[in-house]
Design an enzyme around this catalytic site. Sequence first.
Site, PDB file in Angstrom:
ATOM      1  N   GLY A 124      26.683  12.522 -14.972  1.00  0.00           N
ATOM      2  CA  GLY A 124      27.981  11.940 -15.277  1.00  0.00           C
ATOM      3  C   GLY A 124      28.307  12.005 -16.755  1.00  0.00           C
ATOM      4  CD  GLU A 241      23.033  21.572 -19.039  1.00  0.00           C
ATOM      5  OE1 GLU A 241      23.775  21.679 -18.061  1.00  0.00           O
ATOM      6  OE2 GLU A 241      23.379  20.993 -20.089  1.00  0.00           O
ATOM      7  CB  SER A 377      34.604  25.232 -23.924  1.00  0.00           C
ATOM      8  OG  SER A 377      34.819  24.630 -25.196  1.00  0.00           O
ATOM      9  CG  ASN A 378      33.179  31.053 -24.871  1.00  0.00           C
ATOM     10  OD1 ASN A 378      32.072  30.766 -24.427  1.00  0.00           O
ATOM     11  ND2 ASN A 378      33.774  32.203 -24.619  1.00  0.00           N
TER      12      ASN A 378
END
Length: 397
Positions: A124, A241, A377-378
């Site tokens: 979350g 991750e 994001s990029n």
Amino acid sequence: MDDFVVAVRDWLSANLVGEFAELRGRGGPGSEHEFHDARLRWDQHLAANGLTCLGWPTRYGGRGATIEQRIAFHQEYARAGAPARVNHIGEELLGPTLIEFGTEEQKARFLPGIADSTVLWAQGYSEPGAGSDLANVSTTAELRDGKWIVNGQKVWTSLAHVAEWAFVICRTEPGSSRHKGLSFLLVPLHQDGVTVRPIQQLTGTSEFNEVFFDDAETDESLVVGAPGDGWGVAMGLLQFERGVSTLGQQVGFARELDGIVATAKANGADRIPSIRERIARAWLELRVIKAHAARTLATVETAGSGADASVSKLLWANWHRSLGELAVDVTGPASLIGPDATSEGKPNDLSDPEHVELDEAQRLFLFTRADTIYGGSNEVQRNIIAERVLGLPREAR
């Protein structure tokens, strides 16, 4: 060949049979709905044979494997075409985070269920106003009578519809802003104060979800790290991750590229100069991605942090998105047909992913449109590199 590699290869060959044979290559991006229950049983079968949580210390139910062994396992797993793991979020993300930051009571309560794949978790983090900008979280948690009372909304929550628990970043200090005043809470999802609403994706599947918290509760003791220190815990998790499993991911990428090459040879697309050039470029760039991952893993077990992780994300996300475009170009006009009918001639019902039929090229193309957005994001990755490596001024807000 290393004895561990031989043992893993032989075990996978001997066990991807019977009820598990049909799982080969199943459950990947864009097909997360496939064989969920069977893949969960596969996860539990792996656990029963000591092949989950390889890098965890043995006292917490892991194997205490070396980083070289963990890399070898992920590579052999991908080469065998073994199915996508259902328990990835618990095993690869939350588990190592609890081992690093959690209390002994939290470890004793939650690690066994993760290790044997009997309790599933969701992440979350993102919110409608805080996607890649995690420090902009507005979901709140207030401590009342020994309980954290959680209110707010999370979005793009992977696998929340099949998870029992979620780790949730909440703002626990009123008036705080940015990365200050955040806490990392463990919240049960099966309660009246939680609503999970699947989000249909381009592929017709619903891996992602919206999750609404309306006076949802969790025990005071279920904050990982100290209250207000959630930013540090969250950043620690993001390093996990991007760990050794990314090398296994790259073996999967190589298999996708091999499939595209096979299609090009079969339909003659490999005789088109521009297609041949793009295939060669994809082959070379994948080796650059692998070399970067190996370099960072050689010095930092969690595949690097900060700018290293950002470089890695930019490399593979843009490469994979381009691979999706190459897949449909190699397939040709047939890739533009559908999804308007099933093989039985019946219209596709996009609300029911079990009856949406996409070929591999279509699924790869549609899913990879999101690769440069999720997981940071990029734009966010480039800002990190600009600020932390090049020393450029922070972007104006």
